[in-house]
Design a protein around this motif. Structure first.
Motif, PDB file in Angstrom:
ATOM      1  N   ARG A 153      53.186  48.559  31.555  1.00  0.00           N
ATOM      2  CA  ARG A 153      53.133  49.081  32.917  1.00  0.00           C
ATOM      3  C   ARG A 153      51.709  49.253  33.427  1.00  0.00           C
ATOM      4  N   GLN A 154      50.725  49.113  32.569  1.00  0.00           N
ATOM      5  CA  GLN A 154      49.335  49.215  32.992  1.00  0.00           C
ATOM      6  C   GLN A 154      48.523  48.194  32.208  1.00  0.00           C
ATOM      7  N   ALA A 155      47.698  47.450  32.919  1.00  0.00           N
ATOM      8  CA  ALA A 155      46.942  46.379  32.280  1.00  0.00           C
ATOM      9  C   ALA A 155      45.874  46.938  31.346  1.00  0.00           C
ATOM     10  N   PHE A 156      45.593  46.184  30.284  1.00  0.00           N
ATOM     11  CA  PHE A 156      44.475  46.521  29.415  1.00  0.00           C
ATOM     12  C   PHE A 156      43.164  46.256  30.147  1.00  0.00           C
ATOM     13  N   ARG A 157      42.203  47.122  29.962  1.00  0.00           N
ATOM     14  CA  ARG A 157      40.844  46.841  30.423  1.00  0.00           C
ATOM     15  C   ARG A 157      40.188  45.882  29.436  1.00  0.00           C
ATOM     16  N   LEU A 158      39.187  45.138  29.922  1.00  0.00           N
ATOM     17  CA  LEU A 158      38.499  44.191  29.039  1.00  0.00           C
ATOM     18  C   LEU A 158      37.939  44.861  27.784  1.00  0.00           C
ATOM     19  N   PRO A 159      37.315  46.036  27.892  1.00  0.00           N
ATOM     20  CA  PRO A 159      36.831  46.691  26.662  1.00  0.00           C
ATOM     21  C   PRO A 159      37.952  46.973  25.665  1.00  0.00           C
ATOM     22  N   PHE A 166      41.257  40.873  20.730  1.00  0.00           N
ATOM     23  CA  PHE A 166      41.787  39.793  21.552  1.00  0.00           C
ATOM     24  C   PHE A 166      40.688  38.805  21.927  1.00  0.00           C
ATOM     25  N   LEU A 167      39.505  39.313  22.151  1.00  0.00           N
ATOM     26  CA  LEU A 167      38.318  38.498  22.430  1.00  0.00           C
ATOM     27  C   LEU A 167      37.098  39.326  22.094  1.00  0.00           C
ATOM     28  N   ASP A 168      35.923  38.666  22.055  1.00  0.00           N
ATOM     29  CA  ASP A 168      34.699  39.403  21.754  1.00  0.00           C
ATOM     30  C   ASP A 168      33.872  39.566  23.018  1.00  0.00           C
ATOM     31  N   ASP A 169      32.733  40.212  22.897  1.00  0.00           N
ATOM     32  CA  ASP A 169      31.900  40.499  24.070  1.00  0.00           C
ATOM     33  C   ASP A 169      31.463  39.226  24.789  1.00  0.00           C
ATOM     34  N   ARG A 170      31.132  38.184  24.023  1.00  0.00           N
ATOM     35  CA  ARG A 170      30.655  36.942  24.653  1.00  0.00           C
ATOM     36  C   ARG A 170      31.756  36.324  25.495  1.00  0.00           C
ATOM     37  N   ALA A 171      32.962  36.203  24.951  1.00  0.00           N
ATOM     38  CA  ALA A 171      34.071  35.633  25.710  1.00  0.00           C
ATOM     39  C   ALA A 171      34.423  36.513  26.904  1.00  0.00           C
ATOM     40  N   ALA A 172      34.357  37.839  26.729  1.00  0.00           N
ATOM     41  CA  ALA A 172      34.662  38.748  27.826  1.00  0.00           C
ATOM     42  C   ALA A 172      33.680  38.555  28.984  1.00  0.00           C
ATOM     43  N   GLN A 173      32.401  38.361  28.672  1.00  0.00           N
ATOM     44  CA  GLN A 173      31.401  38.143  29.724  1.00  0.00           C
ATOM     45  C   GLN A 173      31.663  36.843  30.473  1.00  0.00           C
ATOM     46  N   ILE A 174      32.051  35.805  29.746  1.00  0.00           N
ATOM     47  CA  ILE A 174      32.315  34.509  30.386  1.00  0.00           C
ATOM     48  C   ILE A 174      33.539  34.601  31.288  1.00  0.00           C
ATOM     49  N   LEU A 175      34.610  35.240  30.809  1.00  0.00           N
ATOM     50  CA  LEU A 175      35.818  35.356  31.627  1.00  0.00           C
ATOM     51  C   LEU A 175      35.553  36.216  32.866  1.00  0.00           C
ATOM     52  N   ALA A 176      34.790  37.299  32.702  1.00  0.00           N
ATOM     53  CA  ALA A 176      34.462  38.136  33.852  1.00  0.00           C
ATOM     54  C   ALA A 176      33.630  37.364  34.875  1.00  0.00           C
ATOM     55  N   LEU A 199      45.938  37.706  31.747  1.00  0.00           N
ATOM     56  CA  LEU A 199      45.911  37.502  33.186  1.00  0.00           C
ATOM     57  C   LEU A 199      45.861  38.833  33.932  1.00  0.00           C
ATOM     58  N   ALA A 200      46.671  39.801  33.506  1.00  0.00           N
ATOM     59  CA  ALA A 200      46.657  41.107  34.164  1.00  0.00           C
ATOM     60  C   ALA A 200      45.299  41.781  34.028  1.00  0.00           C
ATOM     61  N   SER A 201      44.662  41.624  32.867  1.00  0.00           N
ATOM     62  CA  SER A 201      43.340  42.233  32.656  1.00  0.00           C
ATOM     63  C   SER A 201      42.287  41.591  33.545  1.00  0.00           C
ATOM     64  N   MET A 202      42.333  40.269  33.699  1.00  0.00           N
ATOM     65  CA  MET A 202      41.348  39.593  34.530  1.00  0.00           C
ATOM     66  C   MET A 202      41.530  39.962  36.006  1.00  0.00           C
ATOM     67  N   LEU A 203      42.790  40.088  36.442  1.00  0.00           N
ATOM     68  CA  LEU A 203      43.024  40.454  37.838  1.00  0.00           C
ATOM     69  C   LEU A 203      42.575  41.882  38.117  1.00  0.00           C
ATOM     70  N   SER A 204      42.502  42.706  37.089  1.00  0.00           N
ATOM     71  CA  SER A 204      42.094  44.097  37.265  1.00  0.00           C
ATOM     72  C   SER A 204      40.622  44.222  37.641  1.00  0.00           C
ATOM     73  N   ILE A 205      39.823  43.176  37.389  1.00  0.00           N
ATOM     74  CA  ILE A 205      38.407  43.252  37.739  1.00  0.00           C
ATOM     75  C   ILE A 205      38.091  42.499  39.027  1.00  0.00           C
ATOM     76  N   VAL A 206      39.119  42.006  39.722  1.00  0.00           N
ATOM     77  CA  VAL A 206      38.915  41.419  41.040  1.00  0.00           C
ATOM     78  C   VAL A 206      38.453  42.527  41.986  1.00  0.00           C
ATOM     79  N   PRO A 207      37.472  42.258  42.855  1.00  0.00           N
ATOM     80  CA  PRO A 207      37.001  43.297  43.784  1.00  0.00           C
ATOM     81  C   PRO A 207      38.147  43.938  44.549  1.00  0.00           C
ATOM     82  N   ALA A 208      38.020  45.247  44.762  1.00  0.00           N
ATOM     83  CA  ALA A 208      39.105  46.030  45.354  1.00  0.00           C
ATOM     84  C   ALA A 208      39.413  45.640  46.791  1.00  0.00           C
ATOM     85  N   ASP A 209      38.471  44.973  47.494  1.00  0.00           N
ATOM     86  CA  ASP A 209      38.717  44.613  48.887  1.00  0.00           C
ATOM     87  C   ASP A 209      39.391  43.248  49.025  1.00  0.00           C
ATOM     88  N   GLU A 210      39.867  42.673  47.921  1.00  0.00           N
ATOM     89  CA  GLU A 210      40.557  41.381  47.961  1.00  0.00           C
ATOM     90  C   GLU A 210      42.058  41.579  47.738  1.00  0.00           C
TER      91      GLU A 210
END
Length: 383
Positions: A153-159, A166-176, A199-210
């Protein structure tokens, strides 16, 4: 044997013609109306059991589904119950489960689906969003099979994904960065590899005005974002009419002023509409697709395109222009993780191939492939 208190609650709902559309609030009211002589502790226990029996998967399975670590619950007829807590399937005690065929039929009814000898396969969702798939004999040689997949019911944050391996810091930076530069991304992998989770985690970092418009077979994506709307398919009725598919919803979504167009799973002729949308100014889109490896994605897209009447060459032209990156996920020894990040390139014969930009070695390290220069260029750009 059914708890007499639950029978009373069910009878109360039936008396008010509310059983077919009961919600947790109605069940709670029925508990109070039928149990006025019980203490608070007994009332709470009855309300919990009644919700599990009338709206959920029953007193044996519902506690498993309520466990935040559980992603899947599988019932193999009378041969046992298995759960997946992210580290592979484990058998669990299931005393008191009862007749699995009766359970499967009840769950299908709760999900608004028919399951009997004439319709021995059912697929739907329970009121809490849990995905149900059930098969009866003789299609299943063992007996009734039930597959339940929970919905987070709530997406995981990248950290959190990094902390969980699930991924490391390098992959997280590239996906972000792919999100920031509004790249169009395909997430590939097998069933249960974590495509929806990522997918849910990546959409969670989309700017709030989009504005994000998600198109799915059933609303499942739950990104932590203030402006998300969902479109979901409508299945045909018993006469086989009235269905609305993903392809129609993609066309509808394009008229809803999306900043990000997201397809939960590309599995059919809707690939034509998705690639068309991503080629008409709808940047920053994401979609998932089933594939064994990133290098298999071109063949998968060509196969899906053929369902829409597109030639492999036509699919290649569209995909090469539309898709900026492919992120492939894999399960290794029960652990879900990012396995490859790749790009699509022309193959010189009118088709396309997938070049791996970076791949994991299975132990937290990365190797760099021939697709890295193209990916690096896209990461440094902005449309």
């Amino acid at each position: 044997m059914t708890n007499p208190g639950i029978t009373g609650v069910r009878d109360r709902l039936l008396a008010g013609d509310r059983a077919a559309s009961a919600d947790p609030g109605q069940v709670a009211r029925a508990v109070r109306e039928t149990s006025s002589t019980q203490g608070d502790r007994d009332l709470i226990a009855l309300a919990r059991d009644a919700r599990a029996e009338l709206l959920g998967a029953g007193p044996v399975l519902q506690p498993l589904l309520d466990d935040p670590l559980v992603t899947d619950v599988l019932v193999n007829a009378d041969q046992g119950v298995w759960t997946d807590r992210g580290d592979g399937l484990r058998r669990v005690p299931a005393a008191g489960l009862g007749d699995t065929r009766a359970l499967a039929t009840r769950l299908a009814a709760v999900a608004g689906q028919r399951l009997d000898d004439a319709a021995p396969v059912a697929e739907g969702r329970l009121p809490d969003g849990t995905r149900l798939h059930a098969v009866l004999a003789p299609l299943s040689a063992e007996g009734a099979l039930i597959s339940l997949r929970t919905v987070r019911r709530q997406a995981f944050r990248l950290p959190e994904l990094v902390a969980g391996g699930f991924l490391d810091d390098r992959a997280a930076q590239i996906l972000a960065q792919l999100v920031r530069v509004r790249a169009n991304v395909l997430v590939s992998g097998a069933t249960g590899s974590g495509k929806t989770t990522l997918l849910a985690s990546m959409l969670s970092i989309v700017p709030a005005d989009e504005r994000i418009v998600c198109i799915e077979e059933a609303a499942e994506l739950a990104p932590d974002h203030p402006h998300v709307v969902h479109l979901q398919v409508r299945r045909p009725n018993v006469q086989g009419v009235g269905g609305i598919g993903l392809d129609y919803l993609v066309r509808t979504a394009m008229r809803m002023r999306p900043d990000r167009l997201v397809l939960g799973e590309c599995r059919g002729a809707e690939v034509r509409e998705v690639l068309g949308a991503l080629n008409t100014g709808h940047d920053g889109g994401w979609a998932t697709v089933h594939a064994n490896a990133a290098t298999d994605v071109p063949a998968r897209l060509a196969a899906l395109g053929s369902l829409a009447g597109l030639s492999p060459a036509a699919v290649a032209v569209q995909a090469l222009s539309a898709v900026d990156a492919v992120v492939h996920l894999r399960r290794t020894e029960g652990r879900r993780h990012v396995d490859q990040i790749a790009v699509l390139e022309p193959d010189g014969d009118g088709g396309m191939r997938c070049e791996v930009a970076m791949g994991g070695d299975g132990h937290g390290g990365w190797w760099w492939g021939p697709g890295w220069p193209a990916l690096a260029e896209r990461l440094d750009s902005a449309r």
